[in-house]
Design a protein around this motif. Structure first.
Motif, PDB file in Angstrom:
ATOM      1  N   ARG A  97       0.833  -1.216   0.000  1.00  0.00           N
ATOM      2  CA  ARG A  97       0.000   0.000   0.000  1.00  0.00           C
ATOM      3  C   ARG A  97       0.862   1.258   0.000  1.00  0.00           C
ATOM      4  N   ALA A  98       1.923   1.266   0.801  1.00  0.00           N
ATOM      5  CA  ALA A  98       2.786   2.447   0.879  1.00  0.00           C
ATOM      6  C   ALA A  98       3.484   2.709  -0.449  1.00  0.00           C
ATOM      7  N   LEU A  99       3.965   1.637  -1.104  1.00  0.00           N
ATOM      8  CA  LEU A  99       4.614   1.808  -2.401  1.00  0.00           C
ATOM      9  C   LEU A  99       3.648   2.379  -3.429  1.00  0.00           C
ATOM     10  N   PHE A 100       2.407   1.897  -3.409  1.00  0.00           N
ATOM     11  CA  PHE A 100       1.459   2.363  -4.409  1.00  0.00           C
ATOM     12  C   PHE A 100       0.944   3.767  -4.102  1.00  0.00           C
ATOM     13  N   GLU A 101       0.926   4.163  -2.855  1.00  0.00           N
ATOM     14  CA  GLU A 101       0.613   5.561  -2.549  1.00  0.00           C
ATOM     15  C   GLU A 101       1.634   6.478  -3.204  1.00  0.00           C
ATOM     16  N   LEU A 102       2.912   6.104  -3.068  1.00  0.00           N
ATOM     17  CA  LEU A 102       3.974   6.918  -3.656  1.00  0.00           C
ATOM     18  C   LEU A 102       3.939   6.842  -5.173  1.00  0.00           C
ATOM     19  N   ARG A 103       3.794   5.634  -5.694  1.00  0.00           N
ATOM     20  CA  ARG A 103       3.790   5.475  -7.144  1.00  0.00           C
ATOM     21  C   ARG A 103       2.618   6.223  -7.778  1.00  0.00           C
ATOM     22  N   THR A 104       1.470   6.173  -7.158  1.00  0.00           N
ATOM     23  CA  THR A 104       0.303   6.862  -7.711  1.00  0.00           C
ATOM     24  C   THR A 104       0.519   8.369  -7.751  1.00  0.00           C
ATOM     25  N   ALA A 105       1.063   8.927  -6.674  1.00  0.00           N
ATOM     26  CA  ALA A 105       1.322  10.373  -6.651  1.00  0.00           C
ATOM     27  C   ALA A 105       2.279  10.771  -7.770  1.00  0.00           C
ATOM     28  N   LEU A 106       3.341   9.987  -7.948  1.00  0.00           N
ATOM     29  CA  LEU A 106       4.353  10.310  -8.951  1.00  0.00           C
ATOM     30  C   LEU A 106       3.841  10.097 -10.373  1.00  0.00           C
ATOM     31  N   GLU A 107       3.213   8.951 -10.616  1.00  0.00           N
ATOM     32  CA  GLU A 107       2.861   8.623 -11.994  1.00  0.00           C
ATOM     33  C   GLU A 107       1.598   9.322 -12.477  1.00  0.00           C
ATOM     34  N   CYS A 108       0.716   9.693 -11.579  1.00  0.00           N
ATOM     35  CA  CYS A 108      -0.420  10.519 -12.016  1.00  0.00           C
ATOM     36  C   CYS A 108       0.073  11.898 -12.442  1.00  0.00           C
ATOM     37  N   ALA A 109       1.032  12.429 -11.703  1.00  0.00           N
ATOM     38  CA  ALA A 109       1.625  13.713 -12.103  1.00  0.00           C
ATOM     39  C   ALA A 109       2.335  13.573 -13.444  1.00  0.00           C
ATOM     40  N   ALA A 110       3.062  12.469 -13.628  1.00  0.00           N
ATOM     41  CA  ALA A 110       3.758  12.246 -14.897  1.00  0.00           C
ATOM     42  C   ALA A 110       2.762  12.111 -16.052  1.00  0.00           C
ATOM     43  N   ALA A 111       1.642  11.438 -15.808  1.00  0.00           N
ATOM     44  CA  ALA A 111       0.635  11.277 -16.864  1.00  0.00           C
ATOM     45  C   ALA A 111       0.063  12.632 -17.282  1.00  0.00           C
ATOM     46  N   GLU A 112      -0.195  13.494 -16.296  1.00  0.00           N
ATOM     47  CA  GLU A 112      -0.695  14.837 -16.619  1.00  0.00           C
ATOM     48  C   GLU A 112       0.319  15.604 -17.468  1.00  0.00           C
ATOM     49  N   LEU A 113       1.589  15.549 -17.074  1.00  0.00           N
ATOM     50  CA  LEU A 113       2.631  16.260 -17.820  1.00  0.00           C
ATOM     51  C   LEU A 113       2.790  15.676 -19.219  1.00  0.00           C
ATOM     52  N   ALA A 114       2.703  14.349 -19.331  1.00  0.00           N
ATOM     53  CA  ALA A 114       2.830  13.717 -20.645  1.00  0.00           C
ATOM     54  C   ALA A 114       1.718  14.181 -21.581  1.00  0.00           C
ATOM     55  N   ALA A 115       0.502  14.288 -21.053  1.00  0.00           N
ATOM     56  CA  ALA A 115      -0.618  14.745 -21.885  1.00  0.00           C
ATOM     57  C   ALA A 115      -0.426  16.187 -22.341  1.00  0.00           C
ATOM     58  N   SER A 116       0.279  16.971 -21.538  1.00  0.00           N
ATOM     59  CA  SER A 116       0.508  18.377 -21.879  1.00  0.00           C
ATOM     60  C   SER A 116       1.705  18.576 -22.799  1.00  0.00           C
ATOM     61  N   ARG A 117       2.690  17.679 -22.715  1.00  0.00           N
ATOM     62  CA  ARG A 117       3.971  17.911 -23.387  1.00  0.00           C
ATOM     63  C   ARG A 117       4.275  16.924 -24.501  1.00  0.00           C
ATOM     64  N   ARG A 118       3.440  15.929 -24.730  1.00  0.00           N
ATOM     65  CA  ARG A 118       3.763  14.868 -25.681  1.00  0.00           C
ATOM     66  C   ARG A 118       3.893  15.397 -27.092  1.00  0.00           C
ATOM     67  N   THR A 119       4.752  14.709 -27.842  1.00  0.00           N
ATOM     68  CA  THR A 119       4.900  14.963 -29.272  1.00  0.00           C
ATOM     69  C   THR A 119       4.297  13.784 -30.029  1.00  0.00           C
ATOM     70  N   ASP A 120       4.202  13.919 -31.334  1.00  0.00           N
ATOM     71  CA  ASP A 120       3.720  12.801 -32.138  1.00  0.00           C
ATOM     72  C   ASP A 120       4.636  11.596 -31.983  1.00  0.00           C
ATOM     73  N   ALA A 121       5.946  11.850 -31.874  1.00  0.00           N
ATOM     74  CA  ALA A 121       6.897  10.749 -31.705  1.00  0.00           C
ATOM     75  C   ALA A 121       6.682  10.034 -30.373  1.00  0.00           C
ATOM     76  N   ASP A 122       6.354  10.796 -29.330  1.00  0.00           N
ATOM     77  CA  ASP A 122       6.075  10.185 -28.027  1.00  0.00           C
ATOM     78  C   ASP A 122       4.869   9.254 -28.118  1.00  0.00           C
TER      79      ASP A 122
END
Length: 213
Positions: free
Chosen positions: A80-105
């Motif tokens: 549970r502790a690992l997934f709390e951390l992973r969720t915080a990090l990867e949800c933020a990364a997903a938001e940034l990816a949606a904002s910054r992605r290129t066609d190549a990405d």
């Protein structure tokens, strides 16, 4: 196992030992037998001990003075502790990816998704390398190196804990569908939808691990 020739001996030993741990060949709870592992890798115990110290610094091994190293096993609280951390990090990364992605990405993300599905449908157990490759492609699209480094360390620990679980085809197919949904959200440039897709995916993986733990 044959060590690659393009890295230093110490680097090769780290990569090879990490592979044994993450694939479950040295399973959670097991001790690292230095004599056997060194012989298997064709190296002396000096480079192997350096590799053990490196993996201990990444929390993939537990090193105890005068008792050697062992692969950690997880409690439900650890998961549970690992997934709390992973969720915080990867949800933020997903938001940034949606904002910054290129066609190549987006093309790279779809390529990894397709390869993962082909490999699994061919009868192989869901390969951790392709799972990591998918999440790495997402992190590349996010262009946030500090988040990426922290995610890499957390992901390794999750892969380690998953290495001892049985194959679960319904879960694996659902995870592949989650990846596709996440790529669609990133391609659409929708940060909120991408974050929600990632949260759903990680909640599914966490629940599966807890059910097996």
């Amino acid at each position: 196992m044959t060590l690659p020739v393009h890295r230093s001996l110490a680097g090769q030993a780290v990569d090879a030992l990490r592979e044994l741990v993450l694939t479950g060949e040295i399973p959670p709870g097991a001790r690292v037998n230095e004599v056997e592992v060194a012989a298997r890798l064709g190296i002396s115990r000096g480079p192997l001990r350096e590799a053990i110290r490196q993996l201990a610094s990444e929390n993939l091994l537990v090193l105890v003075a005068h008792r050697g190293a062992h692969v950690p096993a997880a409690t439900p609280e650890d998961v549970r502790a690992l997934f709390e951390l992973r969720t915080a990090l990867e949800c933020a990364a997903a938001e940034l990816a949606a904002s910054r992605r290129t066609d190549a990405d987006v093309a790279r993300l779809r390529e990894v998704c397709a390869e993962s599905r082909r490999t699994y449908q061919a009868g192989e157990r869901f390969p951790y390398r392709l799972d990591l490759a998918f999440h790495q492609a997402l992190l590349d699209a996010a262009r946030s190196p500090h988040i990426a480094e922290q995610v890499r360390l957390v992901q390794q620990r999750v892969v380690l804990l998953r290495s001892g679980l049985r194959d679960d085809p319904p879960h694996q197919h659902a995870s592949l569908d989650d990846h596709d949904a996440l790529v669609d959200a990133v391609a659409a440039g929708d940060p909120g939808r991408a974050s929600a897709a990632m949260r759903t995916h990680l909640a599914r993986v966490c629940a599966q691990m807890l059910a097996e733990n």
